[in-house]
Design a protein around this motif. Structure first.
Motif, PDB file in Angstrom:
ATOM      1  N   GLN A  82       0.846  -1.190   0.000  1.00  0.00           N
ATOM      2  CA  GLN A  82       0.000   0.000   0.000  1.00  0.00           C
ATOM      3  C   GLN A  82       0.884   1.243   0.000  1.00  0.00           C
ATOM      4  O   GLN A  82       2.022   1.205   0.491  1.00  0.00           O
ATOM      5  CB  GLN A  82      -0.905   0.018   1.243  1.00  0.00           C
ATOM      6  N   PRO A  83       0.401   2.356  -0.574  1.00  0.00           N
ATOM      7  CA  PRO A  83       1.187   3.595  -0.523  1.00  0.00           C
ATOM      8  C   PRO A  83       1.560   3.943   0.910  1.00  0.00           C
ATOM      9  O   PRO A  83       0.743   3.836   1.831  1.00  0.00           O
ATOM     10  CB  PRO A  83       0.231   4.631  -1.128  1.00  0.00           C
ATOM     11  N   GLY A  84       2.798   4.356   1.108  1.00  0.00           N
ATOM     12  CA  GLY A  84       3.291   4.704   2.436  1.00  0.00           C
ATOM     13  C   GLY A  84       4.158   3.640   3.059  1.00  0.00           C
ATOM     14  O   GLY A  84       4.841   3.916   4.045  1.00  0.00           O
ATOM     15  N   THR A  85       4.146   2.404   2.518  1.00  0.00           N
ATOM     16  CA  THR A  85       5.050   1.398   3.059  1.00  0.00           C
ATOM     17  C   THR A  85       6.487   1.773   2.734  1.00  0.00           C
ATOM     18  O   THR A  85       6.771   2.362   1.678  1.00  0.00           O
ATOM     19  CB  THR A  85       4.723   0.000   2.506  1.00  0.00           C
ATOM     20  N   TYR A  86       7.393   1.461   3.638  1.00  0.00           N
ATOM     21  CA  TYR A  86       8.810   1.802   3.460  1.00  0.00           C
ATOM     22  C   TYR A  86       9.642   0.534   3.479  1.00  0.00           C
ATOM     23  O   TYR A  86       9.666  -0.183   4.487  1.00  0.00           O
ATOM     24  CB  TYR A  86       9.279   2.754   4.556  1.00  0.00           C
ATOM     25  N   SER A 105      -0.927  -5.703 -10.293  1.00  0.00           N
ATOM     26  CA  SER A 105      -1.929  -4.640 -10.200  1.00  0.00           C
ATOM     27  C   SER A 105      -1.314  -3.453  -9.486  1.00  0.00           C
ATOM     28  O   SER A 105      -0.309  -3.567  -8.792  1.00  0.00           O
ATOM     29  CB  SER A 105      -3.180  -5.127  -9.445  1.00  0.00           C
ATOM     30  N   GLY A 106      -1.932  -2.289  -9.660  1.00  0.00           N
ATOM     31  CA  GLY A 106      -1.431  -1.083  -9.015  1.00  0.00           C
ATOM     32  C   GLY A 106      -0.279  -0.467  -9.776  1.00  0.00           C
ATOM     33  O   GLY A 106      -0.238  -0.496 -11.007  1.00  0.00           O
ATOM     34  N   GLY A 107       0.679   0.071  -9.052  1.00  0.00           N
ATOM     35  CA  GLY A 107       1.827   0.707  -9.678  1.00  0.00           C
ATOM     36  C   GLY A 107       2.989   0.812  -8.718  1.00  0.00           C
ATOM     37  O   GLY A 107       2.807   1.026  -7.512  1.00  0.00           O
ATOM     38  N   MET A 108       4.205   0.668  -9.242  1.00  0.00           N
ATOM     39  CA  MET A 108       5.419   0.652  -8.430  1.00  0.00           C
ATOM     40  C   MET A 108       6.451   1.615  -9.010  1.00  0.00           C
ATOM     41  O   MET A 108       6.619   1.693 -10.234  1.00  0.00           O
ATOM     42  CB  MET A 108       5.991  -0.772  -8.404  1.00  0.00           C
ATOM     43  N   PHE A 147       2.759   3.393  -5.527  1.00  0.00           N
ATOM     44  CA  PHE A 147       2.106   4.685  -5.648  1.00  0.00           C
ATOM     45  C   PHE A 147       0.618   4.554  -5.971  1.00  0.00           C
ATOM     46  O   PHE A 147      -0.066   5.549  -6.207  1.00  0.00           O
ATOM     47  CB  PHE A 147       2.805   5.591  -6.672  1.00  0.00           C
ATOM     48  N   LYS A 148       0.106   3.327  -5.969  1.00  0.00           N
ATOM     49  CA  LYS A 148      -1.329   3.098  -6.105  1.00  0.00           C
ATOM     50  C   LYS A 148      -1.766   2.123  -5.019  1.00  0.00           C
ATOM     51  O   LYS A 148      -1.018   1.211  -4.660  1.00  0.00           O
ATOM     52  CB  LYS A 148      -1.667   2.518  -7.482  1.00  0.00           C
ATOM     53  N   PRO A 149      -2.985   2.298  -4.497  1.00  0.00           N
ATOM     54  CA  PRO A 149      -3.487   1.334  -3.507  1.00  0.00           C
ATOM     55  C   PRO A 149      -3.577  -0.070  -4.096  1.00  0.00           C
ATOM     56  O   PRO A 149      -3.760  -0.248  -5.306  1.00  0.00           O
ATOM     57  CB  PRO A 149      -4.884   1.874  -3.166  1.00  0.00           C
ATOM     58  N   ASP A 150      -3.427  -1.058  -3.222  1.00  0.00           N
ATOM     59  CA  ASP A 150      -3.546  -2.471  -3.600  1.00  0.00           C
ATOM     60  C   ASP A 150      -2.600  -2.837  -4.740  1.00  0.00           C
ATOM     61  O   ASP A 150      -2.976  -3.497  -5.714  1.00  0.00           O
ATOM     62  CB  ASP A 150      -4.984  -2.810  -3.987  1.00  0.00           C
ATOM     63  N   THR A 151      -1.353  -2.411  -4.612  1.00  0.00           N
ATOM     64  CA  THR A 151      -0.324  -2.831  -5.564  1.00  0.00           C
ATOM     65  C   THR A 151       0.086  -4.267  -5.245  1.00  0.00           C
ATOM     66  O   THR A 151       0.400  -4.585  -4.094  1.00  0.00           O
ATOM     67  CB  THR A 151       0.894  -1.892  -5.508  1.00  0.00           C
ATOM     68  N   LEU A 152       0.053  -5.111  -6.255  1.00  0.00           N
ATOM     69  CA  LEU A 152       0.376  -6.527  -6.081  1.00  0.00           C
ATOM     70  C   LEU A 152       1.544  -6.887  -6.986  1.00  0.00           C
ATOM     71  O   LEU A 152       1.492  -6.670  -8.194  1.00  0.00           O
ATOM     72  CB  LEU A 152      -0.830  -7.400  -6.412  1.00  0.00           C
ATOM     73  N   LEU A 153       2.598  -7.439  -6.375  1.00  0.00           N
ATOM     74  CA  LEU A 153       3.797  -7.844  -7.097  1.00  0.00           C
ATOM     75  C   LEU A 153       3.936  -9.353  -7.045  1.00  0.00           C
ATOM     76  O   LEU A 153       3.535  -9.992  -6.076  1.00  0.00           O
ATOM     77  CB  LEU A 153       5.045  -7.212  -6.478  1.00  0.00           C
ATOM     78  N   PHE A 154       4.538  -9.898  -8.093  1.00  0.00           N
ATOM     79  CA  PHE A 154       4.994 -11.284  -8.049  1.00  0.00           C
ATOM     80  C   PHE A 154       6.506 -11.253  -8.160  1.00  0.00           C
ATOM     81  O   PHE A 154       7.062 -10.711  -9.119  1.00  0.00           O
ATOM     82  CB  PHE A 154       4.400 -12.123  -9.182  1.00  0.00           C
TER      83      PHE A 154
END
Length: 205
Positions: A82-86, A105-108, A147-154
């Motif tokens: 989520q946006p704000g994670t460090y 999904s989302g954006g990184m 930089f977008k909510p619910d960003t999902l990475l693999f």
């Protein structure tokens, strides 16, 4: 350079983020237990639950590993952000490890650093665009930011994994869970966006 286009980066407030990390670990582990079975269906239910847990965690992220144990030679995982994670700038060591990240999904925003902490490159990474993933060579200092909510990475990276020394975090990177980390994250994003035309950066409230 790829990623040189206008994009709105949301830096959400991190109220209470700098609490004791040991207390966070007890209630909000960084990773879930891996699923059992030789053949594991990857379902919308699995990733939806992972995204929900990332929204609840003070860290604003959560990992669902697919590999069964830390000693495996190849690690596969979903990482919900989520946006704000460090995530402190780091490189993977002991031994040196390569890493591939695909945005589902989302954006990184992916950021590369030199040995002294200077930003050497950055990429806007989003599904359905020209750049939808990154492959990182061993020994490269890097971080990434949702930089977008619910960003999902693999993510796929070399094993094995040891929490005590898997990430080589340099002295110039603030530790996770500290007030300095919040300020560093905001300044980092602002500095990168100042290089782009008409940047729009949301400030923490």
């Amino acid at each position: 350079m790829p990623g040189k286009h206008r994009v709105r980066l949301a830096i959400s407030p991190v109220q209470g983020y700098h609490v004791m990390m040991s207390d966070i670990d007890k209630k909000y582990p960084l990773a879930l237990e891996p699923p059992s079975g030789d053949v594991v269906p990857i379902t919308l239910e699995m990733v939806s639950e992972l995204l929900r847990l990332s929204r609840e965690s003070p860290r604003k992220r959560m990992i669902q590993p697919l590999h069964k144990h830390d000693g495996e030679s190849l690690h596969r995982m979903f990482n919900a952000l989520q946006p704000g994670t460090y995530i402190p700038p780091h490189r993977h060591r002991n031994p040196d490890k390569s890493e591939t990240v695909l945005v589902i999904s989302g954006g990184m925003l992916f950021i590369e650093f030199d040995e002294t902490g200077n930003v050497t490159s950055h990429l806007i990474v989003q599904p359905g665009t020209a750049v939808f993933g990154v492959d990182v060579a061993p020994g490269v200092y890097h971080t990434f930011f949702a930089f977008k909510p619910d960003t999902l990475l693999f993510e796929v990276k070399d094993g094995p994994y040891s929490r005590t020394d898997d990430k080589d975090i340099p002295e110039w990177a603030p530790a996770e869970g500290t007030p300095e980390a919040v300020e560093y994250l905001v300044d980092l994003i602002k500095g990168i966006m100042s290089e782009q035309a008409e940047p729009e950066v949301e400030q923490p409230s």
